[in-house]
Scaffold this motif. Structure first.
Motif, PDB file in Angstrom:
ATOM      1  N   ALA A 146      22.748  44.526  33.344  1.00 55.44           N
ATOM      2  CA  ALA A 146      23.788  45.124  32.512  1.00 55.44           C
ATOM      3  C   ALA A 146      25.141  44.950  33.189  1.00 55.44           C
ATOM      4  O   ALA A 146      25.227  44.837  34.416  1.00 55.44           O
ATOM      5  CB  ALA A 146      23.496  46.596  32.288  1.00 55.44           C
ATOM      6  N   THR A 147      26.175  44.945  32.362  1.00 57.39           N
ATOM      7  CA  THR A 147      27.542  44.936  32.885  1.00 57.39           C
ATOM      8  C   THR A 147      28.252  46.175  32.360  1.00 57.39           C
ATOM      9  O   THR A 147      27.849  46.761  31.349  1.00 57.39           O
ATOM     10  CB  THR A 147      28.313  43.684  32.409  1.00 57.39           C
ATOM     11  N   VAL A 148      29.318  46.566  33.029  1.00 51.97           N
ATOM     12  CA  VAL A 148      30.087  47.712  32.571  1.00 51.97           C
ATOM     13  C   VAL A 148      30.700  47.418  31.200  1.00 51.97           C
ATOM     14  O   VAL A 148      30.841  48.324  30.365  1.00 51.97           O
ATOM     15  CB  VAL A 148      31.129  48.158  33.621  1.00 51.97           C
ATOM     16  N   GLU A 149      31.008  46.159  30.915  1.00 50.20           N
ATOM     17  CA  GLU A 149      31.562  45.800  29.615  1.00 50.20           C
ATOM     18  C   GLU A 149      30.546  46.022  28.499  1.00 50.20           C
ATOM     19  O   GLU A 149      30.890  46.520  27.422  1.00 50.20           O
ATOM     20  CB  GLU A 149      32.042  44.339  29.612  1.00 50.20           C
ATOM     21  N   LEU A 150      29.287  45.645  28.743  1.00 50.68           N
ATOM     22  CA  LEU A 150      28.256  45.874  27.728  1.00 50.68           C
ATOM     23  C   LEU A 150      27.954  47.364  27.584  1.00 50.68           C
ATOM     24  O   LEU A 150      27.707  47.838  26.470  1.00 50.68           O
ATOM     25  CB  LEU A 150      26.988  45.091  28.059  1.00 50.68           C
ATOM     26  N   LEU A 151      27.994  48.100  28.673  1.00 53.83           N
ATOM     27  CA  LEU A 151      27.818  49.549  28.599  1.00 53.83           C
ATOM     28  C   LEU A 151      28.933  50.163  27.760  1.00 53.83           C
ATOM     29  O   LEU A 151      28.685  51.027  26.913  1.00 53.83           O
ATOM     30  CB  LEU A 151      27.786  50.166  29.997  1.00 53.83           C
ATOM     31  N   ARG A 152      30.139  49.701  27.954  1.00 52.69           N
ATOM     32  CA  ARG A 152      31.279  50.190  27.164  1.00 52.69           C
ATOM     33  C   ARG A 152      31.092  49.834  25.685  1.00 52.69           C
ATOM     34  O   ARG A 152      31.328  50.665  24.802  1.00 52.69           O
ATOM     35  CB  ARG A 152      32.584  49.597  27.700  1.00 52.69           C
ATOM     36  N   GLU A 153      30.641  48.619  25.404  1.00 55.69           N
ATOM     37  CA  GLU A 153      30.432  48.190  24.013  1.00 55.69           C
ATOM     38  C   GLU A 153      29.405  49.062  23.300  1.00 55.69           C
ATOM     39  O   GLU A 153      29.655  49.541  22.190  1.00 55.69           O
ATOM     40  CB  GLU A 153      29.977  46.727  23.986  1.00 55.69           C
ATOM     41  N   ILE A 154      28.271  49.287  23.924  1.00 56.93           N
ATOM     42  CA  ILE A 154      27.230  50.066  23.250  1.00 56.93           C
ATOM     43  C   ILE A 154      27.621  51.543  23.177  1.00 56.93           C
ATOM     44  O   ILE A 154      27.328  52.221  22.195  1.00 56.93           O
ATOM     45  CB  ILE A 154      25.842  49.847  23.890  1.00 56.93           C
ATOM     46  N   SER A 155      28.310  52.039  24.176  1.00 56.28           N
ATOM     47  CA  SER A 155      28.764  53.435  24.156  1.00 56.28           C
ATOM     48  C   SER A 155      29.774  53.662  23.046  1.00 56.28           C
ATOM     49  O   SER A 155      29.740  54.693  22.366  1.00 56.28           O
ATOM     50  CB  SER A 155      29.370  53.815  25.509  1.00 56.28           C
ATOM     51  N   ALA A 156      30.675  52.708  22.838  1.00 58.15           N
ATOM     52  CA  ALA A 156      31.688  52.829  21.795  1.00 58.15           C
ATOM     53  C   ALA A 156      31.066  52.820  20.406  1.00 58.15           C
ATOM     54  O   ALA A 156      31.648  53.355  19.456  1.00 58.15           O
ATOM     55  CB  ALA A 156      32.707  51.696  21.919  1.00 58.15           C
ATOM     56  N   ARG A 157      29.907  52.255  20.274  1.00 53.09           N
ATOM     57  CA  ARG A 157      29.191  52.244  18.994  1.00 53.09           C
ATOM     58  C   ARG A 157      28.716  53.641  18.601  1.00 53.09           C
ATOM     59  O   ARG A 157      28.609  53.949  17.424  1.00 53.09           O
ATOM     60  CB  ARG A 157      28.006  51.283  19.127  1.00 53.09           C
ATOM     61  N   GLN A 198      22.605  44.387   7.332  1.00 53.74           N
ATOM     62  CA  GLN A 198      23.771  45.267   7.362  1.00 53.74           C
ATOM     63  C   GLN A 198      23.376  46.680   7.776  1.00 53.74           C
ATOM     64  O   GLN A 198      24.062  47.326   8.558  1.00 53.74           O
ATOM     65  CB  GLN A 198      24.472  45.294   6.000  1.00 53.74           C
ATOM     66  N   PHE A 199      22.252  47.161   7.268  1.00 54.24           N
ATOM     67  CA  PHE A 199      21.778  48.501   7.627  1.00 54.24           C
ATOM     68  C   PHE A 199      21.464  48.573   9.119  1.00 54.24           C
ATOM     69  O   PHE A 199      21.847  49.521   9.804  1.00 54.24           O
ATOM     70  CB  PHE A 199      20.555  48.872   6.789  1.00 54.24           C
ATOM     71  N   LEU A 200      20.795  47.561   9.650  1.00 51.29           N
ATOM     72  CA  LEU A 200      20.484  47.540  11.081  1.00 51.29           C
ATOM     73  C   LEU A 200      21.756  47.458  11.912  1.00 51.29           C
ATOM     74  O   LEU A 200      21.807  47.993  13.019  1.00 51.29           O
ATOM     75  CB  LEU A 200      19.556  46.364  11.406  1.00 51.29           C
ATOM     76  N   ALA A 201      22.792  46.827  11.387  1.00 53.12           N
ATOM     77  CA  ALA A 201      24.059  46.704  12.119  1.00 53.12           C
ATOM     78  C   ALA A 201      24.822  48.027  12.189  1.00 53.12           C
ATOM     79  O   ALA A 201      25.722  48.170  13.019  1.00 53.12           O
ATOM     80  CB  ALA A 201      24.932  45.626  11.482  1.00 53.12           C
ATOM     81  N   GLU A 202      24.470  48.996  11.361  1.00 55.79           N
ATOM     82  CA  GLU A 202      25.119  50.315  11.424  1.00 55.79           C
ATOM     83  C   GLU A 202      24.648  51.062  12.672  1.00 55.79           C
ATOM     84  O   GLU A 202      23.561  50.791  13.188  1.00 55.79           O
ATOM     85  CB  GLU A 202      24.775  51.118  10.165  1.00 55.79           C
ATOM     86  N   PRO A 203      25.440  52.010  13.167  1.00 56.97           N
ATOM     87  CA  PRO A 203      25.101  52.690  14.429  1.00 56.97           C
ATOM     88  C   PRO A 203      24.083  53.823  14.277  1.00 56.97           C
ATOM     89  O   PRO A 203      24.382  54.994  14.462  1.00 56.97           O
ATOM     90  CB  PRO A 203      26.450  53.223  14.910  1.00 56.97           C
ATOM     91  N   HIS A 204      22.854  53.465  13.953  1.00 59.68           N
ATOM     92  CA  HIS A 204      21.769  54.443  13.910  1.00 59.68           C
ATOM     93  C   HIS A 204      21.153  54.551  15.305  1.00 59.68           C
ATOM     94  O   HIS A 204      21.170  53.587  16.063  1.00 59.68           O
ATOM     95  CB  HIS A 204      20.667  53.988  12.946  1.00 59.68           C
ATOM     96  N   VAL A 205      20.583  55.681  15.635  1.00 61.25           N
ATOM     97  CA  VAL A 205      19.754  55.775  16.827  1.00 61.25           C
ATOM     98  C   VAL A 205      18.384  55.258  16.407  1.00 61.25           C
ATOM     99  O   VAL A 205      17.823  55.705  15.402  1.00 61.25           O
ATOM    100  CB  VAL A 205      19.667  57.215  17.358  1.00 61.25           C
ATOM    101  N   TYR A 243      21.136  50.880  20.404  1.00 62.94           N
ATOM    102  CA  TYR A 243      20.958  49.429  20.345  1.00 62.94           C
ATOM    103  C   TYR A 243      22.235  48.810  19.769  1.00 62.94           C
ATOM    104  O   TYR A 243      23.085  49.498  19.211  1.00 62.94           O
ATOM    105  CB  TYR A 243      19.751  49.062  19.457  1.00 62.94           C
ATOM    106  N   GLN A 244      22.327  47.498  19.893  1.00 60.02           N
ATOM    107  CA  GLN A 244      23.450  46.749  19.327  1.00 60.02           C
ATOM    108  C   GLN A 244      22.876  45.593  18.508  1.00 60.02           C
ATOM    109  O   GLN A 244      21.890  44.967  18.917  1.00 60.02           O
ATOM    110  CB  GLN A 244      24.358  46.241  20.439  1.00 60.02           C
ATOM    111  N   TYR A 245      23.512  45.336  17.355  1.00 57.33           N
ATOM    112  CA  TYR A 245      23.062  44.247  16.490  1.00 57.33           C
ATOM    113  C   TYR A 245      24.208  43.801  15.590  1.00 57.33           C
ATOM    114  O   TYR A 245      24.951  44.636  15.076  1.00 57.33           O
ATOM    115  CB  TYR A 245      21.885  44.697  15.609  1.00 57.33           C
ATOM    116  N   ALA A 246      24.320  42.508  15.394  1.00 60.66           N
ATOM    117  CA  ALA A 246      25.227  41.924  14.405  1.00 60.66           C
ATOM    118  C   ALA A 246      24.371  41.046  13.495  1.00 60.66           C
ATOM    119  O   ALA A 246      23.476  40.339  13.981  1.00 60.66           O
ATOM    120  CB  ALA A 246      26.314  41.097  15.078  1.00 60.66           C
TER     121      ALA A 246
END
Length: 141
Positions: free
Chosen positions: A91-102, A10-17, A37-40
């Motif tokens: 990379a795709t623009v969708e994945l860039l959008r996902e990680i940016s939104a995080r 859960q801690f890793l799933a939070e948006p830390h740099v 980074y991204q993680y679930a």
């Protein structure tokens, strides 16, 4: 005190740099750089980086890397995860959008995605399977 599996995931799933570390070869200390980074929980960790970046070349050569995330409030807590690269894809623009939104406020995402997609060169997504974990919550100081 070490974190439980659920707490560390859960801690890793939070948006830390994160601090990414990868072997930099003979006679060099590991390359260590900040990264989004991204993680679930239960899944792979992924990062996005330049196809021609030193980071990507070193990850490709080493076949693995580690990430460290931490915080100092309300308690001193960290999670370090290390594992093998399991996939590298364009990379795709969708994945860039996902990680940016995080990491960015909602009203800044589209502007950043547009700028980044046009100006940062070809990007890749590198997926790492968490294999070894080190974690602790040291309490408040």
């Amino acid at each position: 005190m070490a974190l439980t599996r659920e707490e560390r995931e859960q801690f890793l799933a939070e948006p830390h740099v994160a601090a990414l570390a990868v072997d930099a070869g003979d006679g060099r200390a590991p390359l260590t750089v900040p990264i989004w980074y991204q993680y679930a929980p239960g899944g792979d960790v992924w990062i996005m980086t330049g196809l021609d970046s030193r980071k990507n070349r070193l990850i490709g050569a080493a076949g693995r890397f580690s990430l460290l995330v931490d915080r100092v409030e309300p308690t001193i807590r960290y999670v370090s995860v290390e594992g093998p690269v399991v996939d590298t894809t364009p990379a795709t623009v969708e994945l860039l959008r996902e990680i940016s939104a995080r990491y960015l406020p909602a009203d800044k995402v589209e502007g950043y995605v547009d700028f980044s997609w046009k100006n940062h060169g070809e990007q890749v997504v590198v997926r790492m399977r968490p294999e070894r974990w080190v974690s602790s919550d040291l309490g408040s100081v």
